[in-house]
Design an enzyme around this catalytic site. Structure first.
Site, PDB file in Angstrom:
ATOM      1  N   THR A 126       0.833  -1.201   0.000  1.00 42.70           N
ATOM      2  CA  THR A 126       0.000   0.000   0.000  1.00 42.70           C
ATOM      3  C   THR A 126       0.871   1.256   0.000  1.00 42.70           C
ATOM      4  OG1 THR A 126      -1.489   1.310   1.394  1.00 42.70           O
ATOM      5  CG2 THR A 126      -0.137  -0.295   2.535  1.00 42.70           C
ATOM      6  N   ASP A 127       0.335   2.340  -0.573  1.00 38.78           N
ATOM      7  CA  ASP A 127       1.070   3.616  -0.542  1.00 38.78           C
ATOM      8  C   ASP A 127       1.197   4.155   0.883  1.00 38.78           C
ATOM      9  OD1 ASP A 127      -1.596   4.339  -0.192  1.00 38.78           O
ATOM     10  OD2 ASP A 127      -1.568   5.975  -1.655  1.00 38.78           O
ATOM     11  N   GLU A 128       0.361   3.619   1.794  1.00 41.19           N
ATOM     12  CA  GLU A 128       0.393   4.118   3.187  1.00 41.19           C
ATOM     13  C   GLU A 128       1.713   3.872   3.888  1.00 41.19           C
ATOM     14  OE1 GLU A 128      -2.642   3.496   5.993  1.00 41.19           O
ATOM     15  OE2 GLU A 128      -4.255   3.559   4.548  1.00 41.19           O
ATOM     16  N   TYR A 181      -1.705  -0.557  10.913  1.00 46.17           N
ATOM     17  CA  TYR A 181      -1.898  -1.247   9.627  1.00 46.17           C
ATOM     18  C   TYR A 181      -0.690  -1.016   8.716  1.00 46.17           C
ATOM     19  CZ  TYR A 181      -3.328  -1.586   4.728  1.00 46.17           C
ATOM     20  OH  TYR A 181      -3.361  -1.845   3.378  1.00 46.17           O
ATOM     21  N   LYS A 240       2.218  -3.622   7.167  1.00 43.06           N
ATOM     22  CA  LYS A 240       2.450  -3.818   5.721  1.00 43.06           C
ATOM     23  C   LYS A 240       3.916  -3.510   5.382  1.00 43.06           C
ATOM     24  CE  LYS A 240      -0.211  -4.570   2.825  1.00 43.06           C
ATOM     25  NZ  LYS A 240      -0.674  -5.833   2.207  1.00 43.06           N
TER      26      LYS A 240
HETATM   27  P1  NAD Z   1     -10.061  -6.936   2.294  1.00 43.34           P
HETATM   28  O1  NAD Z   1     -10.024  -6.660   3.746  1.00 43.34           O
HETATM   29  O2  NAD Z   1     -11.288  -6.631   1.528  1.00 43.34           O
HETATM   30  O3  NAD Z   1      -9.739  -8.482   2.041  1.00 43.34           O
HETATM   31  C1  NAD Z   1      -8.744  -9.179   2.731  1.00 43.34           C
HETATM   32  C2  NAD Z   1      -8.938 -10.667   2.473  1.00 43.34           C
HETATM   33  O4  NAD Z   1      -7.868 -11.383   3.128  1.00 43.34           O
HETATM   34  C3  NAD Z   1     -10.262 -11.234   3.023  1.00 43.34           C
HETATM   35  O5  NAD Z   1     -10.877 -12.059   2.067  1.00 43.34           O
HETATM   36  C4  NAD Z   1      -9.822 -12.054   4.236  1.00 43.34           C
HETATM   37  O6  NAD Z   1     -10.672 -13.168   4.512  1.00 43.34           O
HETATM   38  C5  NAD Z   1      -8.428 -12.509   3.796  1.00 43.34           C
HETATM   39  N1  NAD Z   1      -7.561 -12.849   4.942  1.00 43.34           N
HETATM   40  C6  NAD Z   1      -7.353 -12.091   6.059  1.00 43.34           C
HETATM   41  N2  NAD Z   1      -6.521 -12.753   6.907  1.00 43.34           N
HETATM   42  C7  NAD Z   1      -6.183 -13.917   6.301  1.00 43.34           C
HETATM   43  C8  NAD Z   1      -5.347 -15.008   6.660  1.00 43.34           C
HETATM   44  N3  NAD Z   1      -4.705 -15.038   7.837  1.00 43.34           N
HETATM   45  N4  NAD Z   1      -5.197 -16.029   5.782  1.00 43.34           N
HETATM   46  C9  NAD Z   1      -5.855 -16.033   4.591  1.00 43.34           C
HETATM   47  N5  NAD Z   1      -6.690 -15.035   4.211  1.00 43.34           N
HETATM   48  C10 NAD Z   1      -6.852 -13.994   5.057  1.00 43.34           C
HETATM   49  O7  NAD Z   1      -8.803  -6.193   1.694  1.00 43.34           O
HETATM   50  P2  NAD Z   1      -8.638  -5.412   0.302  1.00 43.34           P
HETATM   51  O8  NAD Z   1      -9.104  -4.028   0.463  1.00 43.34           O
HETATM   52  O9  NAD Z   1      -9.162  -6.262  -0.780  1.00 43.34           O
HETATM   53  O10 NAD Z   1      -7.028  -5.359   0.218  1.00 43.34           O
HETATM   54  C11 NAD Z   1      -6.310  -6.441  -0.350  1.00 43.34           C
HETATM   55  C12 NAD Z   1      -4.828  -6.162  -0.269  1.00 43.34           C
HETATM   56  O11 NAD Z   1      -4.537  -4.962  -0.970  1.00 43.34           O
HETATM   57  C13 NAD Z   1      -4.303  -5.944   1.160  1.00 43.34           C
HETATM   58  O12 NAD Z   1      -3.037  -6.547   1.249  1.00 43.34           O
HETATM   59  C14 NAD Z   1      -4.188  -4.428   1.289  1.00 43.34           C
HETATM   60  O13 NAD Z   1      -3.178  -4.086   2.189  1.00 43.34           O
HETATM   61  C15 NAD Z   1      -3.820  -4.047  -0.130  1.00 43.34           C
HETATM   62  N6  NAD Z   1      -4.242  -2.701  -0.564  1.00 43.34           N
HETATM   63  C16 NAD Z   1      -5.547  -2.306  -0.426  1.00 43.34           C
HETATM   64  C17 NAD Z   1      -5.921  -1.057  -0.917  1.00 43.34           C
HETATM   65  C18 NAD Z   1      -7.358  -0.583  -0.815  1.00 43.34           C
HETATM   66  O14 NAD Z   1      -7.640   0.554  -1.156  1.00 43.34           O
HETATM   67  N7  NAD Z   1      -8.299  -1.401  -0.362  1.00 43.34           N
HETATM   68  C19 NAD Z   1      -4.980  -0.216  -1.514  1.00 43.34           C
HETATM   69  C20 NAD Z   1      -3.635  -0.665  -1.610  1.00 43.34           C
HETATM   70  C21 NAD Z   1      -3.289  -1.920  -1.140  1.00 43.34           C
HETATM   71  O1  DAU Z   2      -3.986   4.075   0.491  1.00 43.17           O
HETATM   72  C1  DAU Z   2      -4.309   2.729   0.434  1.00 43.17           C
HETATM   73  C2  DAU Z   2      -5.106   2.322   1.646  1.00 43.17           C
HETATM   74  O2  DAU Z   2      -6.394   2.876   1.485  1.00 43.17           O
HETATM   75  C3  DAU Z   2      -5.189   0.815   1.815  1.00 43.17           C
HETATM   76  O3  DAU Z   2      -3.900   0.301   2.041  1.00 43.17           O
HETATM   77  C4  DAU Z   2      -6.114   0.432   2.959  1.00 43.17           C
HETATM   78  O4  DAU Z   2      -6.264  -0.978   3.021  1.00 43.17           O
HETATM   79  C5  DAU Z   2      -7.465   1.074   2.713  1.00 43.17           C
HETATM   80  O5  DAU Z   2      -8.305   0.809   3.829  1.00 43.17           O
HETATM   81  C6  DAU Z   2      -7.326   2.581   2.509  1.00 43.17           C
HETATM   82  O6  DAU Z   2      -6.951   3.261   3.733  1.00 43.17           O
HETATM   83  P1  DAU Z   2      -7.660   4.626   4.183  1.00 43.17           P
HETATM   84  O7  DAU Z   2      -7.522   4.761   5.645  1.00 43.17           O
HETATM   85  O8  DAU Z   2      -7.227   5.755   3.336  1.00 43.17           O
HETATM   86  O9  DAU Z   2      -9.187   4.265   3.754  1.00 43.17           O
HETATM   87  P2  DAU Z   2     -10.596   4.533   4.471  1.00 43.17           P
HETATM   88  O10 DAU Z   2     -11.644   4.179   3.468  1.00 43.17           O
HETATM   89  O11 DAU Z   2     -10.668   3.918   5.808  1.00 43.17           O
HETATM   90  O12 DAU Z   2     -10.582   6.103   4.660  1.00 43.17           O
HETATM   91  C7  DAU Z   2     -10.485   6.966   3.547  1.00 43.17           C
HETATM   92  C8  DAU Z   2     -10.531   8.401   4.057  1.00 43.17           C
HETATM   93  O13 DAU Z   2     -11.830   8.653   4.590  1.00 43.17           O
HETATM   94  C9  DAU Z   2      -9.557   8.675   5.173  1.00 43.17           C
HETATM   95  O14 DAU Z   2      -9.098  10.013   5.065  1.00 43.17           O
HETATM   96  C10 DAU Z   2     -10.404   8.539   6.448  1.00 43.17           C
HETATM   97  C11 DAU Z   2     -11.760   9.027   5.979  1.00 43.17           C
HETATM   98  N1  DAU Z   2     -12.918   8.407   6.650  1.00 43.17           N
HETATM   99  C12 DAU Z   2     -12.992   7.053   6.666  1.00 43.17           C
HETATM  100  C13 DAU Z   2     -14.025   6.428   7.307  1.00 43.17           C
HETATM  101  C14 DAU Z   2     -14.116   4.915   7.337  1.00 43.17           C
HETATM  102  C15 DAU Z   2     -13.899   9.203   7.255  1.00 43.17           C
HETATM  103  O15 DAU Z   2     -13.841  10.450   7.209  1.00 43.17           O
HETATM  104  N2  DAU Z   2     -14.917   8.573   7.880  1.00 43.17           N
HETATM  105  C16 DAU Z   2     -15.028   7.218   7.957  1.00 43.17           C
HETATM  106  O16 DAU Z   2     -15.995   6.730   8.591  1.00 43.17           O
END
Ligand code: NAD
Ligand code: DAU
Length: 335
Positions: free
Chosen positions: A123-125, A150, A154
Site C-alpha cells: 500500500t502507498d500508506e 496497519y 504492511k
Molecule cells: P479486504 O479486507 O477486503 O480483504 C482481505 C482478504 O484477506 C479477506 O478475504 C480475508 O478473509 C483474507 N484474509 C485475512 N486474513 C487472512 C489469513 N490469515 N489467511 C488467509 N486469508 C486472510 O482487503 P482489500 O481491500 O481487498 O485489500 C487487499 C490487499 O490490498 C491488502 O493486502 C491491502 O493491504 C492491499 N491494498 C488495499 C488497498 C485498498 O484501497 N483497499 C490499496 C492498496 C493496497
Molecule cells: O492508500 C491505500 C489504503 O487505502 C489501503 O492500504 C487500505 O487498506 C485502505 O483501507 C485505505 O486506507 P484509508 O484509511 O485511506 O481508507 P478509508 O476508506 O478507511 O478512509 C479513507 C478516508 O476517509 C480517510 O481520510 C479517512 C476518511 N474516513 C474514513 C471512514 C471509514 C472518514 O472520514 N470517515 C469514515 O468513517
C-alpha cells in the site's frame, strides 16, 4: 499458468479473480482465503462452478496448509491482509500475525517450492503522509514512514520479502497502490460506508475537517497494473500505482456521492478525527507508466457506476452490515 491468490474472497482479490479469468481463459486460479469478517464468497458466486477456479479455505499463518495449497503453483499474488486502518488502531494483534508472520510463511514456502513469481500487494500508506498544498508525491525510492498499526505491519512484511529476495533469491515484485474503490468493497471503508449509510437514510461520519486527500483508483485499474507487473516487472523491483484525476479531498468526494444520491451537506456528520490521520496521499506512477500502464477509469464516471452497484446489490451489503459489523460500528462511531 497456475496462479494462487491469497485473500481472493476480499474486495480487490475477488475483483482480481474476475479480471484474470476473463482475460486469460487458459489459466487456472486458486483462491486461498481464511474467510475472516472481510472475506465473502458471495463475491465469487458467478465463478464458483468454473473448472478453472478453486477455493481453498486456509490461513496464511498455517505453514502446512500454505505448502499444500502452493504445491504446483507458478505465480503467487499475495493480497491477504487485515486491511482496515481503524481496526488496526485498537486491535493490532491480527495485523501483526496475518500481515507480517503470514507473509513470512508465504516467503519461506515459496522459496522451498521454487515458485516462479511472488507478487506482494503493498500500500502507498507505508510512505506515511504528505502535507496539503504541496506537489510532493510518493515515489518508490522514498523512505518508509508508516504512522499507524496497519501501515506498520504492511511495511514490516515488505522487509521480510526483501530479506528473502536477498538471502534466498525469492523472485518477487511489489506494488504500492493508492485507495481503491468499486464493487465488493467492505462497507467499513469510506466510499461503500457512505453510499450504504445514505441508502439506509443515515448520515455519513466524516472524520475531522474532511480535508484529507486520497488518490482514488477504480479497482480494475489496480488489477490491470498487477497483471502488467507480473508480465513485465523486474524481479526485486517495486512499482507505485495511482490515479489520473486532480486531487480530491474527503469533503469533495462525499459531495459527489451526496449528489449522485440526491442528498445534501445536511447528511454529513463531522465526528472526532481518526488518531494520526494521514493528511494526504498522492502517487507518482511514472515508473509503471514506462512499462505501459496508465489508469483508464476516471473517478466521476466510475463512482457513479459504483453507487449504482451498491444500489443494485442491497442484499449483499445488508448481510455484510449485519452481525459482527454492528458491534464494530457502535465501537467506532457510537450509537
Ligand atoms: P479486504 O479486507 O477486503 O480483504 C482481505 C482478504 O484477506 C479477506 O478475504 C480475508 O478473509 C483474507 N484474509 C485475512 N486474513 C487472512 C489469513 N490469515 N489467511 C488467509 N486469508 C486472510 O482487503 P482489500 O481491500 O481487498 O485489500 C487487499 C490487499 O490490498 C491488502 O493486502 C491491502 O493491504 C492491499 N491494498 C488495499 C488497498 C485498498 O484501497 N483497499 C490499496 C492498496 C493496497
Ligand atoms: O492508500 C491505500 C489504503 O487505502 C489501503 O492500504 C487500505 O487498506 C485502505 O483501507 C485505505 O486506507 P484509508 O484509511 O485511506 O481508507 P478509508 O476508506 O478507511 O478512509 C479513507 C478516508 O476517509 C480517510 O481520510 C479517512 C476518511 N474516513 C474514513 C471512514 C471509514 C472518514 O472520514 N470517515 C469514515 O468513517
Amino acid at each position: 499458468m497456475k496462479l494462487l491468490v491469497t485473500g481472493g474472497a476480499g474486495f480487490i482479490g475477488s475483483n482480481f479473480i474476475h479480471y484474470w479469468l476473463e482475460k486469460y481463459p487458459n489459466d487456472k486460479i486458486i483462491n486461498f482465503d481464511f474467510l475472516t469478517y472481510a472475506g465473502n464468497l458471495e463475491n465469487l458466486l458467478d465463478v464458483e462452478r468454473d473448472k478453472r477456479y478453486k477455493f481453498i479455505k486456509g490461513d496464511i499463518r498455517n505453514k502446512h496448509d500454505v505448502e499444500k495449497a502452493l504445491t504446483g503453483v507458478d505465480i503467487l499474488v499475495h493480497f491477504a491482509a487485515e486491511s482496515h486502518v481503524d481496526r488496526s488502531l485498537y486491535a493490532a494483534g491480527d495485523f501483526i500475525t496475518t500481515n507480517v508472520l503470514g507473509t513470512q510463511i508465504l516467503c519461506e514456502v515459496a522459496v522451498k517450492l521454487k515458485i516462479k513469481h511472488f507478487h506482494y500487494v503493498n500500500t502507498d500508506e507505508v510512505f506515511g503522509a504528505l502535507p496539503l498544498g504541496t506537489k510532493t508525491k510518493f515515489r518508490e525510492d522514498m523512505k518508509f514512514d508508516p504512522r499507524n498499526q496497519y501501515s506498520a505491519s504492511k511495511a514490516s512484511a515488505e522487509h521480510f520479502i526483501r530479506a528473502y529476495y536477498h538471502t534466498h533469491n525469492l523472485p518477487m515484485t511489489i506494488s504500492y497502490c493508492t485507495n481503491n474503490f468499486g464493487p465488493y468493497q467492505h462497507p467499513e471503508k469510506l466510499i461503500p460506508l457512505f453510499i450504504t449509510n445514505l441508502l439506509e437514510g443515515k448520515k455519513v461520519p466524516m472524520y475531522g475537517d474532511g480535508l484529507y486527500v486520497r488518490d482514488w483508483l477504480y479497482v480494475k485499474d489496480h488489477c490491470r497494473a498487477i497483471d502488467l507487473v507480473l508480465k513485465k516487472g523486474i524481479v526485486g523491483e517495486s512499482y507505485m500505482i495511482g490515479a489520473q484525476h486532480k486531487e480530491v479531498n474527503n469533503l469533495e468526494l462525499t459531495r459527489k456521492i451526496l449528489k449522485l444520491l440526491g442528498k445534501s451537506d445536511k447528511d454529513i456528520e463531522h465526528i472526532k478525527d481518526r488518531p494520526a490521520h494521514d493528511r494526504r496521499y498522492a502517487v507518482d506512477w511514472g515508473k509503471i507508466a514506462k512499462l505501459g500502464w496508465k489508469p483508464q477509469y476516471d473517478l466521476d464516471h466510475w463512482l457513479d457506476k459504483t453507487v449504482t452497484w451498491y444500489k443494485n446489490n442491497q442484499n449483499w451489503w445488508m448481510r455484510v452490515k449485519s452481525g459482527e459489523y454492528k458491534k464494530y460500528y457502535t465501537k467506532v462511531y457510537g450509537k
